[in-house]
Design an enzyme around this catalytic site. Structure first.
Site, short mmCIF file in Angstrom:
data_model
loop_
_atom_site.label_atom_id
_atom_site.label_comp_id
_atom_site.label_asym_id
_atom_site.label_seq_id
_atom_site.Cartn_x
_atom_site.Cartn_y
_atom_site.Cartn_z
N HIS A 158 54.35 11.45 55.31
CA HIS A 158 54.68 12.47 54.31
C HIS A 158 54.75 11.85 52.91
O HIS A 158 54.40 12.49 51.92
CB HIS A 158 56.03 13.12 54.63
CG HIS A 158 55.95 14.24 55.62
ND1 HIS A 158 55.28 15.42 55.36
CD2 HIS A 158 56.50 14.37 56.86
CE1 HIS A 158 55.40 16.23 56.40
NE2 HIS A 158 56.12 15.62 57.33
N ASP A 217 53.61 19.74 57.69
CA ASP A 217 54.38 20.50 58.68
C ASP A 217 54.04 21.97 58.49
O ASP A 217 54.13 22.50 57.37
CB ASP A 217 55.88 20.30 58.46
CG ASP A 217 56.33 18.87 58.69
OD1 ASP A 217 55.58 18.10 59.32
OD2 ASP A 217 57.43 18.52 58.23
N GLU A 265 57.24 16.70 67.71
CA GLU A 265 57.38 17.83 66.79
C GLU A 265 56.11 18.67 66.85
O GLU A 265 55.04 18.22 66.41
CB GLU A 265 57.62 17.35 65.35
CG GLU A 265 58.88 16.52 65.18
CD GLU A 265 58.99 15.94 63.76
OE1 GLU A 265 58.07 16.14 62.95
OE2 GLU A 265 60.00 15.26 63.49
N HIS A 285 54.25 19.13 63.28
CA HIS A 285 53.85 17.99 62.43
C HIS A 285 52.44 17.50 62.78
O HIS A 285 52.12 17.25 63.95
CB HIS A 285 54.85 16.84 62.61
CG HIS A 285 54.53 15.65 61.78
ND1 HIS A 285 55.19 15.36 60.59
CD2 HIS A 285 53.64 14.64 61.95
CE1 HIS A 285 54.69 14.24 60.08
NE2 HIS A 285 53.75 13.79 60.89
#
Length: 259
Positions: free
Chosen positions: A167, A174, A239, A242
């Site tokens: 990120h 996301d 996740e 993600h």
């Protein structure tokens, strides 16, 4: 005296009547503005006088200066709801402030566009709803410091700002799927930033057997994974929301950390 007083009153009556009639004429007469509004004589307002100028805050300007792009400029029709610009996130705090737009490296935004076009081809009624993109190191430090866990455990939840995560390079995103007309997200089984097995793609079969998530929720996730893979992204095991455009090694070689 009495006669004089009556005479005065009689003399004043015509005057009052005249004033009353003229007031009535004034009230009954349409206003000039009302007449002109429906006529060919129109009032023209110069749009330039009412131009809305968007103020860009220091954080957003730093992203622009770093060469990143606004995904909504690259992909018309995409939706953005930066969760870290709200308190609706794992940390329960707004760390982006005035920033409400999602920024990514230009090449990553183009990859996301390819994924979006595949989504619209397969499911025209859907769109992407983006929750996070680039996350500057200054923000990463705030999250790291705010997490009430031992430093040895923190990397399970948030990247160490001393090292940096994807990120922080602007190469991770996301997101979820939503209905294009309403913006309502599809049911993915958990909300964003849920840390637990129900959010793990690696545990979906187990969670399905235990009745914690459903086939429909897994199917929705698979739609997302399929189109993101088409764009060149890879997911992670913990996740469902993600996706990475590069490995950490490749990102470090190609890009600078966004501070």
């Amino acid at each position: 005296m009495l006669l004089k007083s009556k005479t005065s009153v009689l003399l004043l009556l015509p005057l009052f009547w005249s004033i009353s009639c003229k007031q009535k004429e004034i009230h009954e007469q349409p206003l000039a503005d009302e007449i002109n509004l429906g006529s060919s004589s129109e009032i023209v307002i110069d749009d330039e006088e009412f131009e809305i100028v968007e103020v860009i805050g220091p954080l957003e300007q730093s992203l622009i200066d770093a060469g990143l792009v606004d995904v909504e400029d690259v992909i018309p029709g995409i939706l953005v709801d930066l969760k870290y610009s709200t308190e609706d996130n794992f940390f329960g705090q707004d760390v982006y402030g005035e920033l409400i737009r999602c920024y990514l490296q230009p090449v990553v935004a183009d990859m996301l566009k390819n994924a979006y076009e595949k989504l619209k081809e397969d499911h025209p009624e859907l769109t992407f709803l983006v929750y996070d993109g680039v996350r500057p190191l200054s923000v990463q430090q705030i999250l790291w410091d705010s997490l009430d866990k031992p430093d040895s455990v923190k990397p399970l939840y948030v990247a160490d700002p001393k090292v940096g995560g994807l990120h922080n390079f602007g190469v991770a995103v996301d997101l979820t799927l939503a209905f294009a007309e309403t913006g309502e997200p599809l049911d993915m089984g958990t909300h964003y930033d849920y840390f637990g097995y129900p959010a793990y793609p690696d545990r979906e079969a187990e969670m399905l057997r235990e009745g914690i998530i459903t086939k429909e929720q897994i199917s929705n996730r698979e739609i997302l994974r399929k189109v993101m893979k088409h764009g060149g992204f890879t997911g992670i095991g913990s996740e469902w929301w993600h996706f990475n455009a590069y490995s950490l090694k490749d990102a470090s070689a190609r890009f600078e950390l966004v501070k």
